[in-house]
Write a protein that holds these residues in place. Structure first.
Motif, short mmCIF file in Angstrom:
data_model
loop_
_atom_site.label_atom_id
_atom_site.label_comp_id
_atom_site.label_asym_id
_atom_site.label_seq_id
_atom_site.Cartn_x
_atom_site.Cartn_y
_atom_site.Cartn_z
N UNK A 1 -49.90 -35.35 7.74
CA UNK A 1 -48.42 -35.72 8.14
C UNK A 1 -48.18 -36.96 8.81
N UNK A 2 -47.01 -37.65 8.52
CA UNK A 2 -46.46 -38.83 8.54
C UNK A 2 -46.13 -38.95 10.14
N UNK A 3 -46.19 -40.01 10.59
CA UNK A 3 -45.57 -40.37 12.02
C UNK A 3 -44.13 -40.09 12.04
N UNK A 4 -43.39 -40.55 10.96
CA UNK A 4 -41.99 -40.37 10.88
C UNK A 4 -41.67 -38.89 11.03
N UNK A 5 -42.26 -37.97 10.11
CA UNK A 5 -42.12 -36.58 10.11
C UNK A 5 -42.42 -35.93 11.53
N UNK A 6 -43.39 -36.34 12.12
CA UNK A 6 -43.74 -35.67 13.63
C UNK A 6 -42.65 -36.09 14.48
N UNK A 7 -42.17 -37.40 14.61
CA UNK A 7 -41.10 -37.61 15.40
C UNK A 7 -39.73 -36.85 15.01
N UNK A 8 -39.27 -36.76 14.04
CA UNK A 8 -38.36 -35.99 13.66
C UNK A 8 -38.46 -34.55 13.95
N UNK A 9 -39.47 -33.96 13.66
CA UNK A 9 -39.87 -32.44 14.48
C UNK A 9 -39.70 -32.50 15.68
N UNK A 10 -40.31 -33.26 16.27
CA UNK A 10 -40.27 -33.47 17.85
C UNK A 10 -38.80 -33.39 18.50
N UNK A 11 -37.89 -34.39 17.71
CA UNK A 11 -36.40 -34.43 18.18
C UNK A 11 -35.73 -32.96 17.78
N UNK A 12 -36.19 -32.29 16.79
CA UNK A 12 -35.55 -31.05 16.35
C UNK A 12 -35.94 -30.17 17.46
N UNK A 13 -37.31 -30.11 18.00
CA UNK A 13 -37.62 -29.24 18.87
C UNK A 13 -36.87 -29.43 20.19
#
Length: 252
Positions: free
Chosen positions: A1-13
């Motif tokens: 998983x890329x860093x950008x994907x993790x950041x976007x998932x965290x924002x959604x959460x």
């Protein structure tokens, strides 16, 4: 998983957890479409939001326990326990798009009708759903939708608004139900093979923002006037229904 994907998932959460801690529901209906936009695997999204919902419920249920409608809670949980196994089967057999569109349409119609009626009426609306039996089917549908799509809040929210629970009882009963049923839902998802290493990685990154969203949500909800709370709930149902319909339409 890329860093950008993790950041976007965290924002959604964070957005979903904030909705749950403020109004008592909505984290799945908010977060799941956002995660779908990120092309995150459906089973990862389901398991992640299941853990997030259980965590928020754990943080918030204690403070609202004294306001819980205990007889209704017992019936809701009994119904949910019967529905959870059906939901695990449903997520495998039935396309997600069908459930998404059906839920979205229902929320949009019910939220619009209730919000409009609430605005047009100047008198106090008496409880329309007095038969406590309806907590059982509401719990059953909650268990099915919860284990399948983490949308276990929808039937309980509708039941609570039809019973005309005051805000403290509404939030307290919802969170207690989500805590108890959430334990079984998460366990069912685990036994159903939905847990992966990626789920726990994303949950670990999301945990700090879950805590912050919970604190912020409690701060916001304490400043919402009681007489306006129900109106905001109906308005949120309209927004969530629209989001679900748009997400379902894009999946067709």
């Amino acid at each position: 998983m890329s860093v950008s994907l993790i950041i976007l998932v965290v924002i959604a959460v964070f957005i979903g957890a904030l909705s749950r801690s403020t109004f008592g529901f909505g984290e799945a209906v908010v977060s799941m479409p956002l995660l779908a936009l990120l092309s995150l695997d459906l089973h990862i999204s389901i398991s992640l939001i299941g853990l997030v919902g259980l965590t928020v419920a754990l943080f918030t249920a204690v403070s609202g326990w004294s306001y819980v409608d205990r007889p209704a809670l017992i019936r809701l949980v009994i119904g949910a326990l019967a529905g959870i196994p059906l939901g695990i089967l449903l997520v495998v057999k039935l396309p997600e798009t069908i459930i998404t569109i059906a839920l979205g349409f229902f929320l949009l119609v019910y939220g619009t009708y209730s919000f409009s009626k609430h605005l047009c009426s100047n008198e106090h609306i008496q409880a329309r759903l007095k038969n406590k039996f309806w907590a059982l089917p509401a719990g059953l549908i909650s268990g099915i939708l919860g284990s399948a799509y983490n949308s276990h809040g929808v039937p309980v929210v509708v039941y609570g608004t039809l019973r005309r629970w005051e805000p403290q009882r509404f939030r307290g009963t919802l969170q207690a139900h989500f805590l108890i049923s959430g334990i079984f839902i998460v366990a069912g998802q685990a036994l159903g093979g939905l847990w992966t290493k990626e789920v726990f990685i994303l949950y670990g990154y999301s945990f700090p923002v879950i805590v912050h969203a919970t604190v912020l949500g409690v701060f916001i909800q304490r400043r919402i006037p009681n007489e306006k709370f129900e109106r905001y709930v109906f308005l949120l149902l309209v927004v969530l229904g629209t989001v679900l319909l748009m997400n379902g339409a894009q999946s067709l």
